[in-house]
Design a protein around this motif. Structure first.
Motif, short mmCIF file in Angstrom:
data_model
loop_
_atom_site.label_atom_id
_atom_site.label_comp_id
_atom_site.label_asym_id
_atom_site.label_seq_id
_atom_site.Cartn_x
_atom_site.Cartn_y
_atom_site.Cartn_z
N LEU A 288 36.76 32.72 37.38
CA LEU A 288 36.60 34.24 38.52
C LEU A 288 36.91 33.68 39.66
O LEU A 288 37.26 35.12 40.64
N GLU A 289 37.43 32.81 40.49
CA GLU A 289 37.95 32.12 41.71
C GLU A 289 38.91 31.98 41.95
O GLU A 289 39.60 32.31 43.48
N THR A 290 39.95 32.82 40.96
CA THR A 290 41.53 32.73 41.61
C THR A 290 42.00 34.56 42.23
O THR A 290 41.02 35.00 42.08
N SER A 291 43.26 33.47 42.29
CA SER A 291 42.83 35.29 43.33
C SER A 291 43.18 36.49 42.41
O SER A 291 42.48 37.60 42.76
N ASN A 292 43.64 36.51 41.53
CA ASN A 292 43.92 37.74 40.28
C ASN A 292 42.73 38.59 40.23
O ASN A 292 42.14 39.62 40.23
N ALA A 293 42.08 37.42 39.88
CA ALA A 293 40.76 37.81 39.34
C ALA A 293 39.55 38.14 40.30
O ALA A 293 38.80 39.47 40.16
N ARG A 294 39.63 37.97 41.32
CA ARG A 294 39.40 38.36 42.44
C ARG A 294 39.24 39.78 42.94
O ARG A 294 38.75 40.18 43.42
N ALA A 295 40.33 40.17 42.57
CA ALA A 295 41.23 41.46 42.75
C ALA A 295 40.21 42.43 42.02
O ALA A 295 40.84 43.24 42.25
N ARG A 296 40.29 41.77 40.72
CA ARG A 296 39.42 42.73 40.02
C ARG A 296 39.07 42.97 39.67
O ARG A 296 37.76 44.01 40.15
N ILE A 297 37.79 41.71 39.89
CA ILE A 297 36.63 41.76 40.71
C ILE A 297 36.12 43.21 41.70
O ILE A 297 34.93 43.67 41.58
N ASP A 298 36.68 42.53 42.75
CA ASP A 298 36.72 43.49 43.80
C ASP A 298 36.90 45.23 43.52
O ASP A 298 35.91 46.30 44.17
N ALA A 299 37.80 45.57 42.69
CA ALA A 299 38.04 46.46 42.35
C ALA A 299 37.40 47.61 41.41
O ALA A 299 36.39 48.10 41.81
N LEU A 300 36.74 46.43 40.50
CA LEU A 300 35.58 47.15 39.53
C LEU A 300 34.82 47.37 40.72
O LEU A 300 33.61 48.28 40.38
N GLY A 301 34.18 46.41 41.20
CA GLY A 301 33.01 46.47 42.28
C GLY A 301 32.66 47.71 43.02
O GLY A 301 32.16 48.11 43.06
N GLY A 302 33.81 48.00 43.87
CA GLY A 302 34.25 49.14 44.24
C GLY A 302 33.40 50.33 43.59
O GLY A 302 33.13 51.43 43.74
N GLN A 303 33.78 50.44 41.89
CA GLN A 303 33.79 51.77 41.11
C GLN A 303 32.50 51.47 41.00
O GLN A 303 31.84 52.44 40.96
N VAL A 304 32.53 50.64 40.54
CA VAL A 304 30.26 50.22 40.28
C VAL A 304 30.03 50.86 41.54
O VAL A 304 28.58 51.96 41.19
N ALA A 305 30.25 50.33 42.83
CA ALA A 305 29.24 50.95 43.96
C ALA A 305 29.47 52.55 44.74
O ALA A 305 28.17 53.20 44.61
N ALA A 306 30.80 53.11 43.46
CA ALA A 306 30.64 54.79 44.03
C ALA A 306 29.82 55.22 42.97
O ALA A 306 30.10 56.65 43.08
N GLY A 307 29.42 54.24 42.20
CA GLY A 307 28.37 55.29 40.59
C GLY A 307 29.59 55.49 40.02
O GLY A 307 29.64 56.57 39.26
N GLU A 308 31.16 55.76 39.59
CA GLU A 308 32.34 55.64 38.78
C GLU A 308 32.37 55.33 37.36
O GLU A 308 32.82 55.40 36.86
N LEU A 309 31.49 53.66 37.43
CA LEU A 309 31.70 53.00 36.57
C LEU A 309 30.42 52.34 36.17
O LEU A 309 29.71 51.98 37.46
#
Length: 328
Positions: A288-309
């Motif tokens: 989960l600490e690779t650059s690609n995984a972190r980028a995906r986590i940040d993108a999904l985390g933003g959607q969760v925080a915004a209530g979109e997911l």
């Protein structure tokens, strides 16, 4: 770093080499990790075994004072003692005081003693991530007893039982009643409960506390690797040294019974299997600490925080992403 030379010096019992070896296994660098594995594989064939004693208790119960008194007691019997003390790391700065060694002034001056404080680095269970490997290095260095002092966080501090042959739980007088004694978690894994500070005006209180816990232990489910009458509760005083010979006698009795009935090797084998699975789990989490995984986590985390997911849906998508990455 010449790993073969370092291994030889560790096996020869050089304290400076042992300290350097433990620093190596605690390092998080990938190149150091490869060297650490080589070092552990080089020292393992020696087949040396120490008695591994895990020790826990709430902050202020006197763990460091007890370890110094107990360590000096063992050294007087001609044994070599290593102490691995784990200090809590700050959740904010990541730093750690590592002050346990300063509390063991007499023991730290003994040539047959080795004291190594390590930061917990937010590791759960009261021990540092590489404490188990530090124990193996201490065994390779020829120490007879390895004392593992945990952080002292309370009822959830059970990880040390997976790297020790005996687990001691230190309690303070008036530290609880029978109900506290039958709580699950740390009470279930204790082999010996020691009520510390059983001296002076606290001695009578310590006697009552010891009796409470002795009664509570009889209510816990019987373990297959315990003889009749175990686990036990006893009183000790790290200040006056009262109870230390009796506590050591109890430990020797339990170890001898487990060796005779085949439980010693079975437990060590089960512990080795546990740590294989634990290292595997940690390795998978590192994906989960690779650059690609972190980028995906940040993108999904933003959607969760915004209530979109929803959090559950986002987790499923992240797992699908990791599976796709591994398949490719």
């Amino acid at each position: 770093m010449d790993i073969q030379d370092l291994a030889k010096r560790v096996i020869a019992g050089e304290r400076r080499a042992l300290a350097r070896a433990i620093t190596l296994v605690e390092s998080g660098r990938a190149d150091h990790r490869a060297q650490a594995v080589e070092l552990l594989e080089t020292t393992a064939p020696e087949g040396r075994q120490a008695l591994r004693i895990g020790l826990s208790g709430t902050p202020g119960v006197g763990k460091s004072t007890f370890i110094e008194a107990f360590g000096m007691f063992l050294i007087e019997k001609g044994l070599k003692v290593a102490v691995l003390a784990v200090d809590p790391s700050s959740a904010r700065s990541g730093g750690s005081i590592l002050g346990d060694k300063t509390r063991m002034e007499s023991l730290s001056r003994e040539k047959n003693a080795f004291i190594r404080p390590s930061p917990s680095q937010a590791q759960m269970g009261g021990v540092a991530r590489r404490t188990r490997e530090a124990v193996a290095l201490c065994e390779a260095a020829g120490f007879d007893i390895v004392l593992i002092e945990t952080v002292g966080v309370g009822q959830s501090e059970t990880m040390v039982a997976e790297m020790s042959d005996l687990f001691l739980l230190l309690l303070a007088p008036a530290g609880g009643d029978e109900l506290q004694g039958v709580k699950r978690g740390i009470m279930e894994i204790a082999d010996l409960i020691l009520v510390n500070k059983a001296d002076g005006p606290l001695k009578e209180t310590a006697m009552r506390t010891c009796a409470d816990y002795a009664g509570a232990l009889r209510l816990l489910r019987k373990r297959v690797y315990d003889p009749e009458g175990f686990p036990k509760a006893q009183m000790v005083s790290a200040v006056t040294h009262d109870g230390l010979p009796e506590a050591w006698e109890t430990m020797e009795e339990l170890v001898a019974w487990r060796r005779e009935h085949g439980h010693w090797e079975k437990r060590r084998a089960a512990q080795a299997r546990h740590w294989f699975e634990e290292d595997l789990r940690i390795g998978l989490l590192s994906a989960l600490e690779t650059s690609n995984a972190r980028a995906r986590i940040d993108a999904l985390g933003g959607q969760v925080a915004a209530g979109e997911l929803s959090a559950s849906r986002a987790a499923d998508e992240m797992l699908a992403f990791l599976k796709l990455a591994s398949d490719s």
